[in-house]
Design a protein around this motif. Sequence first.
Motif, PDB file in Angstrom:
ATOM      1  N   THR A  35       0.843  -1.207   0.013  1.00 38.10           N
ATOM      2  CA  THR A  35       0.137   0.141  -0.027  1.00 38.10           C
ATOM      3  C   THR A  35       0.775   1.088  -0.200  1.00 38.10           C
ATOM      4  N   PHE A  36       0.903   1.806  -1.186  1.00 42.22           N
ATOM      5  CA  PHE A  36       2.099   2.959  -1.589  1.00 42.22           C
ATOM      6  C   PHE A  36       1.235   4.046  -1.279  1.00 42.22           C
ATOM      7  N   CYS A  37       1.590   4.901  -0.590  1.00 43.18           N
ATOM      8  CA  CYS A  37       0.745   6.448  -0.183  1.00 43.18           C
ATOM      9  C   CYS A  37       1.613   7.364  -0.865  1.00 43.18           C
ATOM     10  N   ILE A  38       1.109   8.458  -1.570  1.00 42.15           N
ATOM     11  CA  ILE A  38       1.767   9.446  -2.079  1.00 42.15           C
ATOM     12  C   ILE A  38       0.736  10.667  -1.366  1.00 42.15           C
ATOM     13  N   VAL A  39       1.905  11.529  -0.819  1.00 40.82           N
ATOM     14  CA  VAL A  39       1.283  12.687  -0.086  1.00 40.82           C
ATOM     15  C   VAL A  39       2.105  14.019  -0.410  1.00 40.82           C
ATOM     16  N   GLY A  40       1.545  15.077  -0.363  1.00 42.22           N
ATOM     17  CA  GLY A  40       2.108  16.381  -0.464  1.00 42.22           C
ATOM     18  C   GLY A  40       1.068  17.474  -0.587  1.00 42.22           C
ATOM     19  N   ALA A  41       1.573  18.889  -0.557  1.00 39.29           N
ATOM     20  CA  ALA A  41       0.770  19.752  -0.610  1.00 39.29           C
ATOM     21  C   ALA A  41      -0.102  19.778  -2.001  1.00 39.29           C
ATOM     22  N   SER A  42      -1.381  20.706  -2.307  1.00 37.57           N
ATOM     23  CA  SER A  42      -1.921  20.822  -3.344  1.00 37.57           C
ATOM     24  C   SER A  42      -0.962  21.343  -4.333  1.00 37.57           C
ATOM     25  N   GLY A  43      -1.020  20.882  -5.735  1.00 39.57           N
ATOM     26  CA  GLY A  43      -0.155  21.305  -6.745  1.00 39.57           C
ATOM     27  C   GLY A  43       1.298  20.365  -6.734  1.00 39.57           C
ATOM     28  N   ALA A  44       1.549  19.585  -5.763  1.00 41.36           N
ATOM     29  CA  ALA A  44       2.882  18.785  -5.757  1.00 41.36           C
ATOM     30  C   ALA A  44       3.016  17.705  -6.831  1.00 41.36           C
ATOM     31  N   GLY A  45       1.696  17.297  -7.631  1.00 41.59           N
ATOM     32  CA  GLY A  45       2.034  16.629  -8.554  1.00 41.59           C
ATOM     33  C   GLY A  45       1.309  15.112  -8.240  1.00 41.59           C
ATOM     34  N   LYS A  46       0.736  14.809  -7.152  1.00 43.08           N
ATOM     35  CA  LYS A  46       0.243  13.600  -6.797  1.00 43.08           C
ATOM     36  C   LYS A  46      -0.826  12.979  -7.834  1.00 43.08           C
ATOM     37  N   SER A  47      -1.784  13.765  -7.915  1.00 45.08           N
ATOM     38  CA  SER A  47      -2.815  13.212  -9.043  1.00 45.08           C
ATOM     39  C   SER A  47      -2.096  13.009 -10.405  1.00 45.08           C
ATOM     40  N   VAL A  48      -1.382  13.832 -10.746  1.00 43.52           N
ATOM     41  CA  VAL A  48      -0.732  13.769 -12.219  1.00 43.52           C
ATOM     42  C   VAL A  48       0.307  12.599 -12.078  1.00 43.52           C
ATOM     43  N   THR A  49       0.721  12.012 -10.972  1.00 44.82           N
ATOM     44  CA  THR A  49       1.304  10.787 -10.860  1.00 44.82           C
ATOM     45  C   THR A  49       0.586   9.754 -11.075  1.00 44.82           C
ATOM     46  N   LEU A  50      -0.456   9.628 -10.367  1.00 44.25           N
ATOM     47  CA  LEU A  50      -1.539   8.580 -10.316  1.00 44.25           C
ATOM     48  C   LEU A  50      -2.098   8.553 -11.875  1.00 44.25           C
ATOM     49  N   LYS A  51      -2.379   9.319 -12.576  1.00 43.32           N
ATOM     50  CA  LYS A  51      -3.041   9.459 -13.860  1.00 43.32           C
ATOM     51  C   LYS A  51      -1.783   8.944 -14.774  1.00 43.32           C
ATOM     52  N   LEU A 103       5.812  13.979  -2.330  1.00 45.83           N
ATOM     53  CA  LEU A 103       6.193  14.890  -3.271  1.00 45.83           C
ATOM     54  C   LEU A 103       6.072  16.548  -2.853  1.00 45.83           C
ATOM     55  N   HIS A 104       7.354  17.067  -3.470  1.00 51.53           N
ATOM     56  CA  HIS A 104       7.548  18.395  -3.327  1.00 51.53           C
ATOM     57  C   HIS A 104       8.126  19.163  -4.606  1.00 51.53           C
ATOM     58  N   GLN A 105       7.369  20.213  -5.014  1.00 48.24           N
ATOM     59  CA  GLN A 105       7.931  20.853  -6.204  1.00 48.24           C
ATOM     60  C   GLN A 105       8.399  19.858  -7.355  1.00 48.24           C
ATOM     61  N   GLY A 106       7.205  18.815  -7.276  1.00 45.66           N
ATOM     62  CA  GLY A 106       7.635  17.815  -8.601  1.00 45.66           C
ATOM     63  C   GLY A 106       8.598  16.769  -8.235  1.00 45.66           C
ATOM     64  N   SER A 107       9.334  16.653  -7.129  1.00 43.43           N
ATOM     65  CA  SER A 107      10.376  15.818  -6.847  1.00 43.43           C
ATOM     66  C   SER A 107      10.038  14.774  -5.793  1.00 43.43           C
ATOM     67  N   VAL A 108      10.447  13.792  -5.470  1.00 39.19           N
ATOM     68  CA  VAL A 108      10.191  13.029  -4.491  1.00 39.19           C
ATOM     69  C   VAL A 108      11.063  13.616  -3.113  1.00 39.19           C
ATOM     70  N   ALA A 109      10.507  14.221  -2.154  1.00 37.88           N
ATOM     71  CA  ALA A 109      11.323  14.621  -1.084  1.00 37.88           C
ATOM     72  C   ALA A 109      11.594  13.575  -0.130  1.00 37.88           C
ATOM     73  N   GLU A 110      10.730  12.751   0.262  1.00 38.27           N
ATOM     74  CA  GLU A 110      10.882  11.490   1.035  1.00 38.27           C
ATOM     75  C   GLU A 110      10.246  10.152   0.425  1.00 38.27           C
ATOM     76  N   LEU A 111      10.993   9.316   0.791  1.00 37.64           N
ATOM     77  CA  LEU A 111      10.371   7.802   0.439  1.00 37.64           C
ATOM     78  C   LEU A 111      10.793   7.009   1.764  1.00 37.64           C
ATOM     79  N   ALA A 112       9.769   6.590   2.475  1.00 34.61           N
ATOM     80  CA  ALA A 112      10.046   5.811   3.665  1.00 34.61           C
ATOM     81  C   ALA A 112       8.795   5.200   4.226  1.00 34.61           C
ATOM     82  N   THR A 113       9.132   4.161   5.083  1.00 33.38           N
ATOM     83  CA  THR A 113       8.082   3.408   5.817  1.00 33.38           C
ATOM     84  C   THR A 113       7.487   4.414   6.663  1.00 33.38           C
ATOM     85  N   PRO A 114       6.254   4.107   7.277  1.00 33.71           N
ATOM     86  CA  PRO A 114       5.593   5.212   8.277  1.00 33.71           C
ATOM     87  C   PRO A 114       6.654   5.608   9.399  1.00 33.71           C
ATOM     88  N   GLU A 115       7.013   4.548   9.854  1.00 29.09           N
ATOM     89  CA  GLU A 115       8.012   4.979  11.138  1.00 29.09           C
ATOM     90  C   GLU A 115       9.150   5.719  10.859  1.00 29.09           C
TER      91      GLU A 115
END
Length: 253
Positions: A29-45, A211-223
Motif C-alpha cells: 500500500t504505497f501512499c503518495i502525499v504532498g501539498a496541493s499542486g505537488a503532482g500527486k494526482s498527475v502521478t496517479l494518472k 512529493l514537493h515541487q515535482g520531486s520525491v522529497a522523502e520515501l520511507a516506511t511510516p515509522e
Amino acid sequence: MIRFENVIKVLSGKPVLNGIDFEIGRGETFCIVGASGAGKSVTLKHMVRLMTPDEGRIWVGEDDISSATGEELARLRNRFGYLFQSAALLAWLSVAENVALPLREKHEVANDEILDRVHETLKMVGLENDGEKLPSEISGGMRKRAGLARAIVENPQIILYDEPTSGLDPVTSRTIDRLIHRLRENLGVTSVVVTHDLHSALAIGTRIAMLHQGSVAELATPEAFMESSNEEVQRFLASQYITKEAPWERDLQ
C-alpha cells in the motif's frame, strides 16, 4: 510491480513532475502525499496512461505502459481498478447497477454471474443491503465504498485511490482506511493511495512518498517518515498536528 524512471511532465509551461523515480512492490500500500499542486494526482494518472510523460518511462510489471497503445494499452489498464475522488457514480443508476457497469460493458458475462459478483463485491464493502438505492440516497462515505466496489468487481491486481477520504468526517475516513487495509490483506492487491490525509497514510501505508515541487522529497516506511529530518516532511506532519513527540500507532481493527 510499478516503476517510474526519470518521469518528467510539464503542464502550461510549468514542470509538474521533475524527474520522478520510484518503484512499488507487489502487495504494497504505497501512499503518495504532498501539498496541493505537488503532482500527486498527475502521478496517479500516469500509471494508467491517462497522461503520458514528456520524458521517462513507466513500467507495469515487465510492460512499458508509457508507450503502449491500442489493445496493449487496454490490456494493461485492465490490471487496474480506479477509485475517483468523487466516486464518479452515475446518478441515474442504482448502486448495484453502477458496480455491474464494468462487467456489462467490457466482458461477456452471464447476467446471473454478474448479479452474484456484484452482490459479493458489495458485501466486501458493507453495502450488500444497499444495492437498489440511488447514489443520491446514500451518504458520502457509502458512495466512496460503492465506487470502490465498482473498482474491484473485475478483480484487478492494482487499485488506485485518488483522495479516498476527501470530504469525509474523521470516523468515516478511518472506516475507509480499514476497508483499504482489509482489501490488501484479503485480496493481495497492490494499492496506490494519493491523499492529503497523513493520519490515513501513516495508518495504511507500507511506504509513503512525499512529493514537493515535482520531486520525491522523502520515501520511507511510516515509522521512518515520522522520524525524517527533511524540513518539508516535518512541516507537513506538523500541519496535521503529528509530531515525533506525539503518540501514534496504527489502529486498523
